[in-house]
Design a protein around this motif. Structure first.
Motif, short mmCIF file in Angstrom:
data_model
loop_
_atom_site.label_atom_id
_atom_site.label_comp_id
_atom_site.label_asym_id
_atom_site.label_seq_id
_atom_site.Cartn_x
_atom_site.Cartn_y
_atom_site.Cartn_z
N VAL A 99 0.51 -1.28 0.08
CA VAL A 99 0.03 -0.06 0.01
C VAL A 99 0.95 1.23 0.01
O VAL A 99 0.53 2.39 -0.74
CB VAL A 99 -1.00 -0.07 1.26
N VAL A 100 1.91 1.35 0.91
CA VAL A 100 2.82 2.29 1.06
C VAL A 100 3.48 2.79 -0.57
O VAL A 100 3.73 3.82 -0.73
CB VAL A 100 3.68 2.25 2.15
N THR A 101 3.99 1.24 -0.98
CA THR A 101 4.58 1.68 -2.31
C THR A 101 3.74 2.06 -3.38
O THR A 101 4.17 3.20 -4.14
CB THR A 101 5.15 0.13 -2.72
N LYS A 102 2.39 1.70 -3.40
CA LYS A 102 1.59 2.57 -4.51
C LYS A 102 1.36 3.80 -4.29
O LYS A 102 1.36 4.46 -5.20
CB LYS A 102 0.20 1.79 -4.41
N ALA A 103 1.12 4.36 -2.84
CA ALA A 103 0.90 5.57 -2.58
C ALA A 103 2.07 6.54 -2.88
O ALA A 103 2.13 7.64 -3.45
CB ALA A 103 0.59 5.85 -1.17
N TYR A 120 0.39 12.43 -0.27
CA TYR A 120 0.55 11.21 0.00
C TYR A 120 -0.54 10.56 1.16
O TYR A 120 -1.16 9.41 1.07
CB TYR A 120 1.82 11.08 0.67
N MET A 121 -0.86 11.53 2.04
CA MET A 121 -1.73 11.24 2.97
C MET A 121 -3.12 10.48 2.52
O MET A 121 -3.80 9.73 3.05
CB MET A 121 -1.89 12.25 3.94
N THR A 122 -3.61 11.45 1.48
CA THR A 122 -4.74 11.31 0.91
C THR A 122 -4.89 9.93 0.18
O THR A 122 -5.68 9.26 -0.07
CB THR A 122 -5.14 12.33 0.05
N LYS A 123 -3.76 9.88 -0.65
CA LYS A 123 -3.52 8.54 -1.18
C LYS A 123 -3.63 7.48 -0.65
O LYS A 123 -4.21 6.36 -0.88
CB LYS A 123 -2.20 8.65 -2.06
N LEU A 124 -2.94 7.58 0.64
CA LEU A 124 -3.08 6.26 1.65
C LEU A 124 -4.37 5.98 1.90
O LEU A 124 -5.04 4.88 2.01
CB LEU A 124 -2.03 6.56 2.94
N GLU A 125 -5.19 7.09 2.19
CA GLU A 125 -6.43 6.99 2.63
C GLU A 125 -7.34 6.26 1.47
O GLU A 125 -8.26 5.31 1.52
CB GLU A 125 -7.05 8.29 3.02
N GLU A 126 -7.07 6.79 0.19
CA GLU A 126 -7.94 6.35 -1.05
C GLU A 126 -7.64 4.66 -1.19
O GLU A 126 -8.31 3.69 -1.62
CB GLU A 126 -7.39 6.89 -2.21
N LEU A 127 -6.35 4.22 -0.59
CA LEU A 127 -6.03 2.77 -0.69
C LEU A 127 -6.44 2.01 0.61
O LEU A 127 -6.05 0.85 0.96
CB LEU A 127 -4.36 2.77 -0.93
N GLY A 128 -7.08 2.77 1.37
CA GLY A 128 -7.89 2.28 2.65
C GLY A 128 -7.23 2.41 4.21
O GLY A 128 -7.56 1.72 4.86
N HIS A 129 -6.41 3.09 4.03
CA HIS A 129 -5.63 3.26 5.41
C HIS A 129 -6.39 4.36 6.20
O HIS A 129 -6.75 5.25 5.70
CB HIS A 129 -4.18 3.80 5.34
#
Length: 339
Positions: free
Chosen positions: A108-112, A321-330
């Motif tokens: 997840v971190v890598t994708k974000a 980055y924070m928003t992208k992590l949230e989009e990926l479920g974090h």
């Protein structure tokens, strides 16, 4: 003849290396087991060229603090860089460290993070503009936890104890007293009482035999960290044929995913290996995680302000980055506000 283009050469020689030993960290494991053999395979299968690769890890050419410079100067053609050790030259590229309690899932971190680098190409371009090398890709370190020689459950339990860290993650240590150190000296330092714990991934706790002096490990979920890079010296790059350059770009992009798989595997297996060694492995409670993250609420803004003072778009990068992590479920235990 010695200065002729590699586009017409039969054999391409590449010197690649890092400052860490092979296999101690995921990024050097994949550099050796995947990147080097796969690069040779792809070039020789898809072009008319042969490849000779010399691997120079564990400080044979450059210490962990010197890989960026060694690649810049051509001592290494391809450098696998731990940007944690480049606090000035790679400051913004370690943005995940500015946001503790991100996703513990390396994939997840890598994708974000890859999406963030794509959104802000200046973070790649700076390698060529300022450091005479071409950025090929990045990769992760496994999820950080906390190993100690004492048991603890609540965030308040850390008060009065001395906990070590290295680089930016030293700022994660609140409530306890932070001590700057490195894993090479952790065993003796814990044994002699210089400090009582260290911010570490689970696999490193076993690799450095820290379980012998600190038999407690807490899955704190500070998060996997996207802090490594692979680059190639600009002069070497310019002399390579385009089809080889294309393969290198392809490899750099894929290296992130390959390393993320290893990080994720190591995180899970590391905890199980520690349990087998009779280490008391526990997981931080949601309450303690939220309390710790809340105590760090001003840290991301401080790092964004520091980035701005360097002329860097820290706030934009961190918010993306924070928003992208949230989009990926974090779900953040505390949602940082950065302006």
């Amino acid at each position: 003849m010695a200065l002729s283009s590699l586009a017409h050469a039969d054999t391409i020689s590449l010197r690649m290396g890092s400052g860490h030993p092979i296999g101690l960290l995921a990024y050097t494991e994949t550099a050796h087991k995947w990147f080097a053999p796969e690069l040779k395979k792809r070039i020789e299968e898809r072009t008319e060229h042969k490849v000779k690769i010399q691997e120079l890890h564990a400080g044979q050419v450059a210490k962990v603090t010197e890989v960026l410079e060694a690649t810049r100067d051509g001592l290494l053609d391809i450098g696998f860089i731990s940007l944690i050790f480049e606090p000035s030259n790679g400051f913004l590229q370690t943005f995940s460290l500015f946001l503790p309690f991100g996703s513990p899932d390396a994939e997840v971190v890598t994708k974000a993070a890859q999406a963030t680098f794509a959104e802000f190409p200046e973070m790649k371009d700076v390698f060529e503009k300022q450091h005479n090398q071409v950025y090929l890709g990045g990769s992760c370190l496994a999820n950080y936890g906390l190993g100690t020689n004492f048991a603890w459950e609540k965030f308040a339990d850390l008060e009065g104890h001395k906990i070590a860290g290295a680089g930016t993650n030293l700022d994660w240590i609140v409530k306890a007293t932070p001590v700057a150190s490195n894993l090479n000296e952790a065993y003796q330092s814990i044994q002699s009482g210089v400090y009582e714990g260290y911010v570490s991934a689970s696999t490193w706790w076993k690799a450095f035999k820290l379980n012998e002096v600190a038999p407690y490990f807490t899955k704190a979920d500070f998060g996997a960290q996207y802090v490594n890079a692979v680059t190639i010296n600009k002069q070497k790059w310019d002399r390579l044929p385009k089809e080889v350059q294309d393969i290198l770009k392809e490899m750099g992009e894929e290296w992130a995913g390959v390393t993320a798989e290893v990080c994720k595997r190591n995180d899970a297996s590391g905890l199980e290996q520690l349990k087998a060694l009779k280490v008391d492995v526990r997981e931080i409670s949601d309450e303690a995680r939220k309390e710790w993250a809340t105590a760090l609420k001003d840290f991301p803004q401080r790092m964004a302000t520091d980035a701005a003072s360097r002329g860097l778009s820290g706030a934009k990068v961190m918010n993306f980055y924070m928003t992208k992590l949230e989009e990926l479920g974090h779900k953040w235990p505390y949602r940082y506000e950065v302006k």
